[in-house]
Design an enzyme around this catalytic site. Sequence first.
Site, PDB file in Angstrom:
ATOM      1  N   ASN A  55      -9.852  -2.534  -7.319  1.00 58.80           N
ATOM      2  CA  ASN A  55      -8.416  -1.282  -8.101  1.00 58.80           C
ATOM      3  C   ASN A  55      -9.139  -1.880  -8.684  1.00 58.80           C
ATOM      4  O   ASN A  55      -8.725  -0.386  -9.935  1.00 58.80           O
ATOM      5  CB  ASN A  55      -7.546  -2.206  -8.072  1.00 58.80           C
ATOM      6  CG  ASN A  55      -6.626  -1.782  -5.599  1.00 58.80           C
ATOM      7  OD1 ASN A  55      -5.838  -2.877  -5.374  1.00 58.80           O
ATOM      8  ND2 ASN A  55      -7.109  -0.957  -5.405  1.00 58.80           N
ATOM      9  N   ASP A 101       0.905  -1.268  -0.104  1.00 56.86           N
ATOM     10  CA  ASP A 101       0.315  -0.051  -0.135  1.00 56.86           C
ATOM     11  C   ASP A 101       0.457   1.548  -0.210  1.00 56.86           C
ATOM     12  O   ASP A 101       2.066   0.977   0.250  1.00 56.86           O
ATOM     13  CB  ASP A 101      -0.884  -0.265   1.274  1.00 56.86           C
ATOM     14  CG  ASP A 101      -1.752   1.167   0.705  1.00 56.86           C
ATOM     15  OD1 ASP A 101      -2.556   1.476  -0.367  1.00 56.86           O
ATOM     16  OD2 ASP A 101      -2.651   1.011   2.035  1.00 56.86           O
TER      17      ASP A 101
END
Length: 232
Positions: free
Chosen positions: A55, A6
Amino acid sequence: MGIILDGNRRYGERHGILDPHEIYAMGARKLDAVLDWCGELAIPAVTLWVCSTDNLERPVDQVAGILAAIEAKLWALAHDPQIHCRRVQVQAIGKLELLPGSVITAIRAARQSTAKYDGMILTIAVAYGGRQEIVDSVRALLVELIQRKVTLPDAIKEVTTTAIGRHLYMAGEPDPDLIIRTSGEIRLSGFLLWQSAYSEFYFCDVPWPALRKIDFLRAVRDYQRRKRRFGK
């Protein structure tokens, strides 16, 4: 071990890098160092969450940057001398059918070139979601029961944790002892929901592209200090 990668975009913004292709390529390069660190500690299996199904709903340029970095890295892994020297077996999990054909081809190349290795298992979680994995596992179990012509009352009895576990994307692989998430977010966001029941978690403030060996070792040392009870 599992790692949630991340912080790529935030790291890029802080350093004036706005091109998604450059941002995610930078994150992909970090993998080489992390594999070195894992090898030094003889960690037998590492699962990296590089792209979730959510995503794939991002703006087109971001998705293109993510998938281009994944594709390039998989081709690199298929031909990397260090991967072959360490006998790293590369595999991928997720809703792979959602990916472009070129990415699937790269996955297949990395898998085939490392299929016989037994040094470390490197799993790339792409187009992956933990809830979807459990749904897919239950569906696969139901298909198996239908093919065996099991009656509904008997099928209900056969829906057990062991049976569902047999159909997970990573069936047969050990559950992660430690899950690390970079960039300061304190949540799993759906990563390995089934397998992480007794995992230890470590949340690191450093974004993925900036992760240093000392940050990685702090996570491992923190894990080593914990007393694991597995619910007992």
